[in-house]
Design a protein around this motif. Structure first.
Motif, short mmCIF file in Angstrom:
data_model
loop_
_atom_site.label_atom_id
_atom_site.label_comp_id
_atom_site.label_asym_id
_atom_site.label_seq_id
_atom_site.Cartn_x
_atom_site.Cartn_y
_atom_site.Cartn_z
N GLN A 45 1.15 5.48 6.40
CA GLN A 45 -0.24 4.78 5.47
C GLN A 45 -1.42 5.00 6.62
O GLN A 45 -2.02 5.44 5.89
CB GLN A 45 0.04 3.36 6.11
N SER A 46 -1.07 5.40 7.79
CA SER A 46 -1.92 6.65 7.96
C SER A 46 -2.02 8.07 7.71
O SER A 46 -3.30 8.14 7.73
CB SER A 46 -0.88 7.04 9.85
N GLU B 66 4.52 2.82 8.69
CA GLU B 66 3.75 2.98 8.97
C GLU B 66 2.78 4.84 8.92
O GLU B 66 1.73 4.74 8.98
CB GLU B 66 3.16 2.94 10.57
N GLY C 149 0.74 -1.09 0.12
CA GLY C 149 0.43 0.18 -0.19
C GLY C 149 0.87 1.38 -0.02
O GLY C 149 -0.06 2.42 0.11
N VAL C 150 2.57 1.29 -0.04
CA VAL C 150 2.89 2.17 -0.29
C VAL C 150 3.77 2.63 -1.53
O VAL C 150 4.15 1.19 -1.42
CB VAL C 150 4.68 1.84 1.26
N GLU D 9 -5.11 7.95 5.37
CA GLU D 9 -6.11 7.10 5.55
C GLU D 9 -7.01 9.08 5.59
O GLU D 9 -8.41 8.80 6.04
CB GLU D 9 -6.17 6.89 6.79
#
Length: 614
Positions: free
Chosen positions: A439-440, A436, A394-395, A443
């Protein structure tokens, strides 16, 4: 007489603390870690060193509370849902590792010529890993909350649960007359009752109790209540024939959802650290050098054989259950020693007649030596236990990008700095190495690319060659300087704006001809001081004048330092005289008619204090 005894006790306490204070910093400075420092300090002051303490077991019994509090703090981080999510690791991975290690280590005991019951007790004692040492090493590395750290925590929890059935098994193995079946069932009922009572108290009593105490606004009572919860849970489990450490852990889990969790953890932390250090000191004292000298061949061979065999078993199980090579090796090295519950198991086995006093002494020496060797083995094998790379699912990597502004680093500083650019719809490309965080941020609608700004190839892929401005917002001083060097050498068309760490770093960046640099805390601290003046009754205009004067003086001094001046020259400029000139008096709520003069004095005094720090 009583006074002499009291003085003697105080001397012992001072000696114990002095040994730790001297030894631990030295070992940490040498890169050997605090655990080995505590063990060495215990050996030095113990009965087989200087002989200042003759009863290490008494210290160990008190110091076990450090392990209890450690597990309570771990429990506070383990919400029931999170603990349920670890069920496969606890019962699956944990049972596979323990069964494999038990079989192999028992076989090693038989190969050494010991009877099967003795070999089993010795092997099981070594299977029970030292929770205190492993958790301390994981904590120093910051790995407890990471996935591979959580697997180790899960295995340790399962091993702690085993001490109860193992003690029951020792009773069955005893050649001495056994208790009646009714007594055994009574013991089981008492244990289950204690466990149920703790759960009931945790769910329905603890939170209301802390609410009442918080309303009383007595900080010391909150601290006493936190200690009461930990020690009460441990005592309840001990009375029920269960593990004190598991009782404290369960109490922590039951409080993990509480709004008082952080306050309780802060209250417990100082006691936990002191008692855990005392535990390691006690372990160092317990190493009987006389036993080691008398049976050194058996003990050395036992330590090496058991540690190597256990490490191999852990590695094989980890690889079979699809852990990476690095993770499996790291787990094997960390968990290759025996633990503190071995002392409990060996003592129970000796009391039950399963092993004799000599075997107990030899096995205890083997476990203590393995605990002492663990920090050294982890240090020696560190190059071979590097962490596996985090998943990039997802990155997006930074490849073939272009934009008028490139922001490197999207931490707290970068997030705020980017808002002005994004508000004006500037064509911004943002890169960072924290997966991390990337990914945050996704959102919340941010598109952040994975990329290391210290690499020239990554900068090219990010479109640095076409960027009009490059903003370096990383929170690493050395990395920021490295990025600036690359950008100034390879991308001269771009304006370079940099987040600076401190004044020294700012001077270094100016030396690299950056277009703009700002110390990360300067403006916010200046605004903070301005607000503090207003709260003291200074008018808004006067407070703003003081802040502006400080800003101006700082800029003037900075220019002087750039031009080659020194610190004393900067001070003479601030005070408007020679460096030996008297400093102005401290600033206290100026009157309106002398606002400018007092503001200047306040600015000079504040700036002088800043210089002393920087």
């Amino acid at each position: 007489m009583a006074a002499e005894s009291s003085a003697s006790d105080l001397i012992s306490v001072v000696a114990l603390l002095g040994a730790a204070v001297v030894t631990v910093p030295i070992f940490r400075r040498l890169g050997l870690g605090s655990v080995l420092g505590y063990l060495a300090a215990g050996l030095i002051v113990g009965p087989y060193g200087f002989g200042w303490f003759s009863d290490p077991q008494a210290i160990l019994h008190v110091a076990e509370l450090g392990v209890v509090m450690f597990l309570f703090v771990i429990g506070l981080e383990m919400r029931p849902s999170h603990l349920w999510g670890l069920r496969n690791e606890i019962f699956g991975l944990g049972s596979a590792q323990i069964l494999t290690c038990t079989a192999v280590l028992t076989g090693i005991g038989v190969a050494f010529g010991f009877p099967l019951p003795v070999s089993f007790i010795g092997g099981m004692g070594f299977v029970l890993t030292s929770t205190a040492i492993v958790m301390q090493l994981l904590g120093e590395r910051g790995d407890i909350a990471l996935p591979h750290g959580q697997k180790i925590v899960a295995i340790l929890l399962f091993e702690d649960l085993l001490i109860v059935p193992l003690l029951a098994l020792v009773a069955f193995m005893s050649p001495q007359p056994v208790a009646e079946a009714g007594s055994r069932w009574t013991s089981v009922g008492i244990g289950l009752g204690a466990l149920g009572g703790l759960i009931v108290a945790g769910i329905w009593l603890l939170n209301p109790m802390f609410r009442i105490l918080a309303a009383a606004k007595a900080r010391e009572v909150m601290t006493a209540a936190a200690l009461l919860v930990v020690l009460g849970a441990a005592l309840l489990m001990q009375l029920g024939g269960l593990s004190m450490a598991m009782g404290a852990f369960l109490a922590g889990v039951l409080l993990s959802e509480s709004i008082f969790r952080h306050q309780i953890e802060a209250d417990i932390e100082p006691f936990r650290g002191i008692l855990l250090g005392l535990f390691f000191l006690g372990v160092g004292m317990a190493l009987d050098l006389g036993v080691v000298a008398s049976h050194w061949q058996l003990i050395v061979a036992g330590v090496l054989a058991l540690m190597v065999a256990k490490a191999l078993c852990i590695y094989v199980v980890a690889r079979l259950l699809r852990s990476s090579h690095g993770e499996a090796l790291d787990r094997a090295v960390l968990m290759a020693q025996g633990g503190e519950f071995a002392f409990v198991l060996f003592a129970a086995a000796a009391a039950a007649g399963v092993i004799d006093a000599e075997v107990n002494a030899n096995l205890t020496a083997i476990v203590v030596l393995s605990m002492a060797l663990t920090p050294l083995t982890t240090l020696a094998l560190r190059p071979f236990t590097r962490r596996a790379a985090l998943s990039l699912d997802g990155v997006d990597k930074a490849e073939g990008l272009s934009g008028s502004v490139l922001i490197i680093g999207f931490g707290r500083f970068g997030q705020v700095a980017s808002q002005s650019l994004l508000a004006r719809s500037a064509d911004v490309t943002i890169i960072d190495t924290d997966i991390e965080m990337i990914q945050s941020a996704a959102e919340f609608g941010f598109k952040i690319y994975y990329g290391d700004g210290t690499r020239l190839d990554v900068l090219h892929a990010c479109g640095a060659g076409h960027a009009r401005a490059i903003a370096v917002c990383v929170d690493d001083k050395a990395a920021a300087t490295r990025i600036v060097e690359l950008v100034k050498a390879e991308f001269p068309q771009a304006k370079v704006l940099v987040r600076s760490f401190d004044r020294e770093h700012s001077l270094e960046l100016v030396g690299h001809n950056v277009d703009f640099q700002i110390r990360e805390t300067f403006e916010s601290a200046l605004r903070f001081g301005e607000a503090a003046l207003r709260e003291l009754g200074v008018s808004e205009r006067e407070a703003a004048d003081v802040a502006e004067l400080i800003r101006q003086r700082d800029a003037e001094r900075f220019e002087l330092e750039i031009a080659g001046g020194n610190l004393e020259a900067g001070r003479s400029m601030i005070y408007g005289n020679t460096p030996s000139a008297p400093k102005p008096t401290p600033f206290v709520a100026p009157k309106r008619e002398s606002r400018a003069l007092n503001a200047e004095a306040a600015a000079a005094k504040t700036q002088a204090d800043v210089e002393a720090v920087e």
